[in-house]
Motif scaffolding. Structure first.
Motif, PDB file in Angstrom:
ATOM      1  N   ALA A   1      10.107  19.841   7.996  1.00 45.17           N
ATOM      2  CA  ALA A   1       9.314  20.689   7.025  1.00 45.17           C
ATOM      3  C   ALA A   1       8.950  19.256   5.801  1.00 45.17           C
ATOM      4  O   ALA A   1       7.799  19.473   5.215  1.00 45.17           O
ATOM      5  CB  ALA A   1      10.016  21.711   6.312  1.00 45.17           C
ATOM      6  N   VAL A   2       9.742  18.341   5.764  1.00 45.61           N
ATOM      7  CA  VAL A   2       9.681  17.593   4.602  1.00 45.61           C
ATOM      8  C   VAL A   2       8.307  16.604   4.931  1.00 45.61           C
ATOM      9  O   VAL A   2       7.506  16.279   4.046  1.00 45.61           O
ATOM     10  CB  VAL A   2      10.883  16.442   4.580  1.00 45.61           C
ATOM     11  CG1 VAL A   2      11.186  15.526   5.986  1.00 45.61           C
ATOM     12  CG2 VAL A   2      10.617  15.787   3.365  1.00 45.61           C
ATOM     13  N   LEU A   3       7.890  16.646   6.035  1.00 42.95           N
ATOM     14  CA  LEU A   3       6.559  15.935   6.408  1.00 42.95           C
ATOM     15  C   LEU A   3       5.607  16.979   7.029  1.00 42.95           C
ATOM     16  O   LEU A   3       4.593  16.954   6.750  1.00 42.95           O
ATOM     17  CB  LEU A   3       6.815  14.854   7.787  1.00 42.95           C
ATOM     18  CG  LEU A   3       5.946  14.051   8.184  1.00 42.95           C
ATOM     19  CD1 LEU A   3       5.294  13.171   6.781  1.00 42.95           C
ATOM     20  CD2 LEU A   3       6.165  12.986   9.260  1.00 42.95           C
ATOM     21  N   PHE A   4       6.171  17.821   7.745  1.00 36.71           N
ATOM     22  CA  PHE A   4       5.240  18.881   8.190  1.00 36.71           C
ATOM     23  C   PHE A   4       4.470  19.656   7.336  1.00 36.71           C
ATOM     24  O   PHE A   4       3.384  19.989   7.541  1.00 36.71           O
ATOM     25  CB  PHE A   4       6.107  19.757   9.466  1.00 36.71           C
ATOM     26  CG  PHE A   4       5.075  20.462  10.300  1.00 36.71           C
ATOM     27  CD1 PHE A   4       3.892  20.138  10.787  1.00 36.71           C
ATOM     28  CD2 PHE A   4       5.284  21.844  10.389  1.00 36.71           C
ATOM     29  CE1 PHE A   4       3.213  20.727  11.665  1.00 36.71           C
ATOM     30  CE2 PHE A   4       4.470  22.776  11.361  1.00 36.71           C
ATOM     31  CZ  PHE A   4       3.438  22.219  12.012  1.00 36.71           C
ATOM     32  N   LEU A   5       5.133  20.279   6.355  1.00 36.61           N
ATOM     33  CA  LEU A   5       4.523  20.983   5.124  1.00 36.61           C
ATOM     34  C   LEU A   5       3.576  20.298   4.541  1.00 36.61           C
ATOM     35  O   LEU A   5       2.466  20.780   4.348  1.00 36.61           O
ATOM     36  CB  LEU A   5       5.523  21.610   4.139  1.00 36.61           C
ATOM     37  CG  LEU A   5       6.369  22.972   4.779  1.00 36.61           C
ATOM     38  CD1 LEU A   5       7.149  23.367   3.609  1.00 36.61           C
ATOM     39  CD2 LEU A   5       4.858  24.035   5.011  1.00 36.61           C
ATOM     40  N   PRO A   6       3.636  19.085   4.005  1.00 35.02           N
ATOM     41  CA  PRO A   6       2.562  18.444   3.408  1.00 35.02           C
ATOM     42  C   PRO A   6       1.531  17.871   4.263  1.00 35.02           C
ATOM     43  O   PRO A   6       0.329  17.838   4.001  1.00 35.02           O
ATOM     44  CB  PRO A   6       3.253  17.069   3.131  1.00 35.02           C
ATOM     45  CG  PRO A   6       4.857  17.356   2.854  1.00 35.02           C
ATOM     46  CD  PRO A   6       4.966  18.312   3.998  1.00 35.02           C
TER      47      PRO A   6
ATOM     48  N   LEU B   1       5.502  18.384  -0.710  1.00 34.78           N
ATOM     49  CA  LEU B   1       6.676  17.561  -0.298  1.00 34.78           C
ATOM     50  C   LEU B   1       7.979  18.061  -0.997  1.00 34.78           C
ATOM     51  O   LEU B   1       8.980  18.106  -0.178  1.00 34.78           O
ATOM     52  CB  LEU B   1       6.490  16.082  -1.126  1.00 34.78           C
ATOM     53  CG  LEU B   1       7.399  15.260  -0.647  1.00 34.78           C
ATOM     54  CD1 LEU B   1       7.387  14.683   0.791  1.00 34.78           C
ATOM     55  CD2 LEU B   1       7.206  13.941  -1.258  1.00 34.78           C
ATOM     56  N   LYS B   2       8.057  18.403  -2.142  1.00 36.56           N
ATOM     57  CA  LYS B   2       9.306  18.945  -2.599  1.00 36.56           C
ATOM     58  C   LYS B   2       9.810  20.196  -1.929  1.00 36.56           C
ATOM     59  O   LYS B   2      11.030  20.274  -1.656  1.00 36.56           O
ATOM     60  CB  LYS B   2       9.291  19.141  -4.230  1.00 36.56           C
ATOM     61  CG  LYS B   2       8.998  17.695  -4.947  1.00 36.56           C
ATOM     62  CD  LYS B   2       8.952  18.075  -6.491  1.00 36.56           C
ATOM     63  CE  LYS B   2       8.910  16.732  -7.306  1.00 36.56           C
ATOM     64  NZ  LYS B   2       8.878  17.001  -8.620  1.00 36.56           N
ATOM     65  N   SER B   3       8.937  21.054  -1.916  1.00 35.12           N
ATOM     66  CA  SER B   3       9.172  22.394  -1.205  1.00 35.12           C
ATOM     67  C   SER B   3       9.593  22.318   0.183  1.00 35.12           C
ATOM     68  O   SER B   3      10.438  22.595   0.685  1.00 35.12           O
ATOM     69  CB  SER B   3       8.200  23.353  -1.335  1.00 35.12           C
ATOM     70  OG  SER B   3       7.098  22.916  -0.848  1.00 35.12           O
ATOM     71  N   GLY B   4       8.811  21.118   1.018  1.00 36.82           N
ATOM     72  CA  GLY B   4       9.228  20.646   2.239  1.00 36.82           C
ATOM     73  C   GLY B   4      10.693  20.124   2.210  1.00 36.82           C
ATOM     74  O   GLY B   4      11.406  20.497   3.326  1.00 36.82           O
ATOM     75  N   ALA B   5      11.067  19.351   1.180  1.00 31.83           N
ATOM     76  CA  ALA B   5      12.265  18.742   1.277  1.00 31.83           C
ATOM     77  C   ALA B   5      13.420  19.763   1.436  1.00 31.83           C
ATOM     78  O   ALA B   5      14.355  19.784   1.660  1.00 31.83           O
ATOM     79  CB  ALA B   5      12.360  17.506   0.099  1.00 31.83           C
ATOM     80  N   VAL B   6      13.169  20.685   0.264  1.00 32.95           N
ATOM     81  CA  VAL B   6      14.054  21.790   0.362  1.00 32.95           C
ATOM     82  C   VAL B   6      14.368  22.484   1.577  1.00 32.95           C
ATOM     83  O   VAL B   6      15.364  22.906   2.184  1.00 32.95           O
ATOM     84  CB  VAL B   6      13.759  22.880  -1.057  1.00 32.95           C
ATOM     85  CG1 VAL B   6      14.556  24.112  -0.723  1.00 32.95           C
ATOM     86  CG2 VAL B   6      13.578  21.980  -2.252  1.00 32.95           C
TER      87      VAL B   6
ATOM     88  N   ASN C   1       0.888  -1.321  -0.047  1.00 31.10           N
ATOM     89  CA  ASN C   1       0.109  -0.020  -0.113  1.00 31.10           C
ATOM     90  C   ASN C   1       0.748   1.155  -0.103  1.00 31.10           C
ATOM     91  O   ASN C   1       2.324   1.055  -0.121  1.00 31.10           O
ATOM     92  CB  ASN C   1      -0.981   0.079   1.280  1.00 31.10           C
ATOM     93  CG  ASN C   1      -2.155   0.648   0.761  1.00 31.10           C
ATOM     94  OD1 ASN C   1      -2.249   1.637   0.106  1.00 31.10           O
ATOM     95  ND2 ASN C   1      -3.484   0.308   1.513  1.00 31.10           N
ATOM     96  N   ASN C   2       0.261   2.307  -0.024  1.00 28.72           N
ATOM     97  CA  ASN C   2       0.987   3.502  -0.173  1.00 28.72           C
ATOM     98  C   ASN C   2       0.712   4.842   0.697  1.00 28.72           C
ATOM     99  O   ASN C   2      -0.529   4.760   1.114  1.00 28.72           O
ATOM    100  CB  ASN C   2       0.426   3.975  -1.722  1.00 28.72           C
ATOM    101  CG  ASN C   2       1.940   4.778  -2.076  1.00 28.72           C
ATOM    102  OD1 ASN C   2       2.574   5.581  -1.468  1.00 28.72           O
ATOM    103  ND2 ASN C   2       2.149   4.614  -3.448  1.00 28.72           N
ATOM    104  N   ILE C   3       1.597   5.513   1.044  1.00 31.92           N
ATOM    105  CA  ILE C   3       1.333   6.725   2.181  1.00 31.92           C
ATOM    106  C   ILE C   3       1.155   7.838   1.199  1.00 31.92           C
ATOM    107  O   ILE C   3       0.119   8.455   1.481  1.00 31.92           O
ATOM    108  CB  ILE C   3       2.629   7.049   2.947  1.00 31.92           C
ATOM    109  CG1 ILE C   3       2.697   5.826   4.080  1.00 31.92           C
ATOM    110  CG2 ILE C   3       2.366   8.699   3.605  1.00 31.92           C
ATOM    111  CD1 ILE C   3       3.835   6.103   5.024  1.00 31.92           C
ATOM    112  N   SER C   4       1.785   8.061  -0.156  1.00 31.53           N
ATOM    113  CA  SER C   4       1.674   9.343  -0.499  1.00 31.53           C
ATOM    114  C   SER C   4       0.043   9.363  -1.404  1.00 31.53           C
ATOM    115  O   SER C   4      -0.398  10.408  -1.311  1.00 31.53           O
ATOM    116  CB  SER C   4       2.489   9.363  -1.850  1.00 31.53           C
ATOM    117  OG  SER C   4       2.350   8.333  -2.683  1.00 31.53           O
ATOM    118  N   TYR C   5      -0.356   8.365  -1.620  1.00 30.85           N
ATOM    119  CA  TYR C   5      -1.587   8.188  -2.269  1.00 30.85           C
ATOM    120  C   TYR C   5      -2.302   6.748  -2.098  1.00 30.85           C
ATOM    121  O   TYR C   5      -1.593   5.673  -2.338  1.00 30.85           O
ATOM    122  CB  TYR C   5      -2.141   8.583  -3.592  1.00 30.85           C
ATOM    123  CG  TYR C   5      -3.464   8.867  -3.937  1.00 30.85           C
ATOM    124  CD1 TYR C   5      -3.934  10.215  -4.228  1.00 30.85           C
ATOM    125  CD2 TYR C   5      -4.231   8.005  -4.239  1.00 30.85           C
ATOM    126  CE1 TYR C   5      -5.242  10.493  -4.432  1.00 30.85           C
ATOM    127  CE2 TYR C   5      -5.579   7.997  -4.849  1.00 30.85           C
ATOM    128  CZ  TYR C   5      -5.920   9.270  -4.677  1.00 30.85           C
ATOM    129  OH  TYR C   5      -7.444   9.502  -5.017  1.00 30.85           O
TER     130      TYR C   5
END
Length: 875
Positions: free
Chosen positions: A255-260, A842-847, A63-67
């Motif tokens: 942020a990589v998790l918190f922003l999403p 997700l990408k902006s959070g990773a940055v 299964n998947n977390i992203s969707y």
């Protein structure tokens, strides 16, 4: 042994003691694995077990977390992961089968409690600089650490296992606050700790970060006078700024998790803030109500607030002694007293209550942050035992007497009739106080070898008594909050997993599954359920979900088709509304009763009291709609007319699948002893009949059809639309309640679904399908070779801004049906549509996370002086 080895072994002691106490209680109390009792009660039973089963599938790549389409109609599960599952302890689920989740849960709770004792022990020994050679202070630190691990909060909230990460991380955060206030190079450590705390559970991290501001001031006020005299305002301000910057860097790290997560929460009501809540400056209850709640088995209660913070007899004795002892300075008493009062105001004064509830209306699990109050209590007790040089050996006994008298008096005045626990708590505090005073006496009279053994003996007995004290409360609280359905849950998981696996093996096409019965549905005789996460647990696509991060667009659509919104988190989907299910791609229904129109699959047998029924009218999840359909201004007031409206627009002509059924009220139900009875006329033909009795207020009525009880109705968790089985030309629908029949009689609805017409309509719609359709979690590919001008692709995929839609190489946007399901305008001729889901932010959070790590590394180099040394070498 070296001091490092001694310290390592020492820090194992509170963990081992906590684990042993829990092991003994689990064994004697017949908890899993020794019996059928479990700490997985309430929301842990309703939600968390299913989430852990889902996470097990995620870790195995199934299964998947992203969707995932297992979450209601489909969506990202990043907010589910970050709130419920992101603790590193959750990874242990890989070692347990799905029918062993009760064991996993109990095991993980014990591990987190052991971690609480470790972090608190590290905090107090470092904060109060306890020497490795000071046996008494080391023993006191262990007792208080186990008290922290086995306090009222951790046991009462053990079902909310995700909150325990915040409990064991709080001492770590506050230790770094102490070090920053005292000028140590710990800002970078705090940044890492804040980031880790948010990554492990953002909810308790938010609570902890708010409390850090208060604690910074407390630690500053507790600075020794010589240090405070040397500290100018500029120094205090610069250290406070350093604290703020380190906290900011910590937020950036997460942020990589918190922003999403924040982005996902904005899809529902949990992403909004009601600022009006904090403007109410009233008090809820009296601060003194905390006293009678400091008893064995005491539980926190709302309306008015009554806070329970039991953490053992030694904790309360130390707390009182700080304020009574002549060895404590006035400044210390004022500072610690202010901290205690602020802690109580966080519970009893609405602005602080709302602030520490993170600006939401917290209407359950009181009080979600009361581990902060426990920490304040134990810190003050630790201050007495580890920092105050007591000269009066009788002070602990005096404090115990005062507590016992006040406790018994309060209980007598408030009339709780909780005499057994009150007397037991008072007696135990007196016993602990006596041992403490005896210990202090022998410590004061000398250091002779004989006296040393007496001290060790008394100290050993005191430790055993204190552990017994904590064990009594833990056992009582577990009996209050436990569930006793572990065996039935394990059996249900095993059968359901086999059932779904067999069904998916037989039919590999994309479709949804619904059900009329869930685990523990009839535990209270209501035949209602809140267990709506089984699609996540067993990895299938459904229409159900119950999480703290719902998508309100989906919830509104489901309500429009007849599955009502319930509270802030779910829709009630415990029946099968055939035309609605067909539209949503529900091909199979797991039901404990037959529904006219569904075909029973005999070859799949019965499991957990449910048979598999196939919906022959199910539509594929991708359809081509001709003739420029218009889905504006749908009738959303009546679920049956709404479905008629939707199908009419899909077909391009008016169609009446649902037809009103004549009815009469044959008994008014004016008296509470007389039920309300409707009689409906069943039309000739092949129909599935449904009813809907909108209510103005909850009346907790029993719904019976033809004399057979169906479920409770017009209350929490009850459906609105219900299926009406019949075998005659009429059917009687009865409501009985002890309250007034507050039904909206003007909107009473009884409708018959024409199954013959539904069959004809769905066959017509199924004649226009794409040449190729491949829909998976987070991806879809659809090929249409001969689209006509004005054609629209209807997808049973909910609208989400994370979807990237490419048609013939060009990115396009989609419209929606009722703000929920995707509608894609087709080009004339060939259309090659590729959809891919990207987790928003997700990408902006990773940055931002990368920047946070970089800045934290720079901060570490600066604090450790390495930047200066690098600069010096280059000069």
């Amino acid at each position: 042994m070296t001091n490092r080895q001694k310290t390592f072994i020492y820090y194992l002691i509170p963990q081992i003691v906590t684990g042993l106490i829990m092991l003994i209680i689990l064994h004697t109390g017949d908890y899993v694995p020794f019996g059928a009792n479990t700490m997985a009660s309430m929301d842990a039973d309703i939600q968390y077990l299913d989430f852990f089963a889902y996470f097990k599938d995620v870790l195995s790549g199934q299964n998947n977390i992203s969707y995932t389409f297992s979450k209601t109609l489909g969506g990202t599960s990043v907010a589910v992961f970050s709130y419920y599952l992101s603790s590193p302890f959750s990874l242990l689920v890989v070692f347990f089968a799905k029918n062993q989740l009760e064991l996993f849960f109990n095991f993980t709770v014990v591990l987190k409690l052991m971690m609480c004792s470790l972090t608190f022990c590290v905090f107090v020994t470092k904060r109060f600089e306890v020497s490795i050679a000071d046996c008494w202070k080391r023993a006191a630190a262990v007792i208080l650490s186990v008290s922290y691990a086995l306090c009222q909060y951790t046991i009462a909230q053990s079902s909310n296992i995700n909150w325990l990460d915040g409990v064991y991380l709080l001492p770590v955060l506050l230790l770094f606050i102490y070090e920053i206030v005292n000028g140590s190079a710990s800002a970078w450590k705090l940044a890492v700790a804040v980031g880790v705390s948010i990554l492990f559970n953002w909810y308790t991290a938010g609570i902890n970060c708010l409390f850090m501001v208060i604690w910074f001031i407390v630690e500053y006020a507790l600075l020794p006078s010589d240090k405070r005299k040397k500290m100018h305002f500029e120094t205090f301000f610069s250290r406070f700024i350093k604290f703020g910057i380190s906290a900011l860097f910590g937020v950036m790290i997460s942020a990589v998790l918190f922003l999403p997560t924040i982005t996902a929460l904005k899809n529902g009501n949990r992403g909004s803030i009601d600022w009006s809540l904090i403007t109410n400056s009233s008090f809820n209850g009296t601060l003194l109500s905390v006293i009678p709640k400091y008893v064995y088995g005491g539980t926190s209660e709302p309306y008015p607030s009554r806070l329970a913070v039991f953490a053992g007899g030694m904790a309360v004795i130390g707390f009182i002694s700080v304020f009574l002892s002549k060895a404590s300075s006035r400044k210390t008493k004022v500072t610690l007293g202010a901290a205690a009062i602020i802690g109580l105001l966080m519970v009893y004064w609405n602005p602080l209550f709302v602030a520490f509830s993170l600006l939401k209306s917290a209407t359950s699990y009181w009080f979600r942050y009361s581990y902060l109050n426990v920490f304040i209590l134990l810190f003050i007790a630790a201050y007495y035992f580890l920092a105050v040089v007591e000269q009066d050996c009788l002070q602990p006994l005096k404090s115990a007497v005062i507590f016992a008298v006040v406790l018994v008096t309060f209980d007598y005045l408030t009339g709780t009739n909780n005499w057994n626990n009150v007397y037991a708590t008072a007696a135990m505090s007196l016993l602990i106080g006596a041992f403490l005073s005896l210990l202090f006496f022998h410590q004061m009279i000398g250091k002779a070898r004989q006296n040393k053994w007496v001290i060790l003996t008394i100290g050993g007995v005191l430790c055993v008594v204190c552990m017994f004290d904590l064990a009594i409360n833990t056992d009582l609280l577990l009996k209050t909050y436990r569930a006793s359905d572990a065996d039935s849950n394990d059996a249900y998981f095993e059968q359901e997993e086999k059932r779904i696996s067999a069904l998916k093996e037989e039919d590999k096409a994309p479709y949804r599954i619904s059900q009329t019965k869930t685990r523990n549905q009839n535990w209270d005789g209501s035949n209602l359920t809140a267990y709506y996460n089984e699609a996540l647990a067993y990895n299938y696509w459904s229409v159900s979900g119950y999480t703290s991060s719902p998508d309100d667009r989906q919830r509104k659509f489901l309500e429009h088709v007849g599955y009502p919104i319930n509270g802030e988190n779910m829709n009630i989907t415990n029946t099968s509304i055939l035309a609605a299910d067909a539209l949503l791609g529900v091909k199979y229904v797991l039901s404990d009763y037959p529904i006219n129109g569904l075909v029973k699959r005999e070859n799949l047998g019965t499991a957990n009291g449910k048979d598999v029924y196939e919906n022959p009218y199910v539509l594929p999840m991708a359809l081509i709609i001709h003739g420029k359909p218009d889905f504006q201004n749908l009738n959303t007031e009546n679920p049956f007319q709404f479905q008629n409206d939707v199908y009419s627009r899909l077909l391009g002509r008016k169609v009446e699948l649902y037809r009103p059924v004549p009815y009469e009220i044959i008994q008014n139900g004016n008296d509470t002893t007389e039920p309300l009875v409707f009689r409906i006329e069943i039309p000739d033909g092949n129909y599935a009949v449904y009813g809907n009795l909108p209510w103005n207020s909850n009346i907790a009525a029993k719904l019976s059809i033809n004399g057979s009880f169906q479920s409770m109705y017009a209350q929490w968790l009850s459906p609105s639309v219900f299926y009406i089985p019949y075998s005659d030309t009429t059917a009687d629908i009865e409501l009985s309640t002890a309250q007034a029949y507050d039904i909206n009689y003007d909107k009473v609805q009884f409708y018959a679904l024409d199954l013959s017409l539904l069959d004809k309509v769905t066959k017509e719609l199924k004649s226009s399908v794409p040449e190729y359709t491949n829909i998976q979690n987070g991806a879809a590919e659809i090929t249409i070779n001969q689209a006509q001008e004005g054609d629209v692709l209807f997808l049973s995929i909910p609208k989400d801004y994370g979807w990237e839609i490419i048609n013939n190489g060009q990115e396009i946007s989609s419209d929606t049906l009722d703000g929920c399901l995707d509608l894609i305008k087709l080009n004339e001729g060939s259309n090659n549509i590729v959809m891919k889901y990207h987790v928003p932010r997700l990408k902006s959070g990773a940055v931002v996370t990368a920047c946070g790590f970089f800045l934290t590394i720079l901060l570490m180099l600066y604090e450790t002086g390495k930047i200066h040394s690098i600069h010096y070498r280059h000069r």
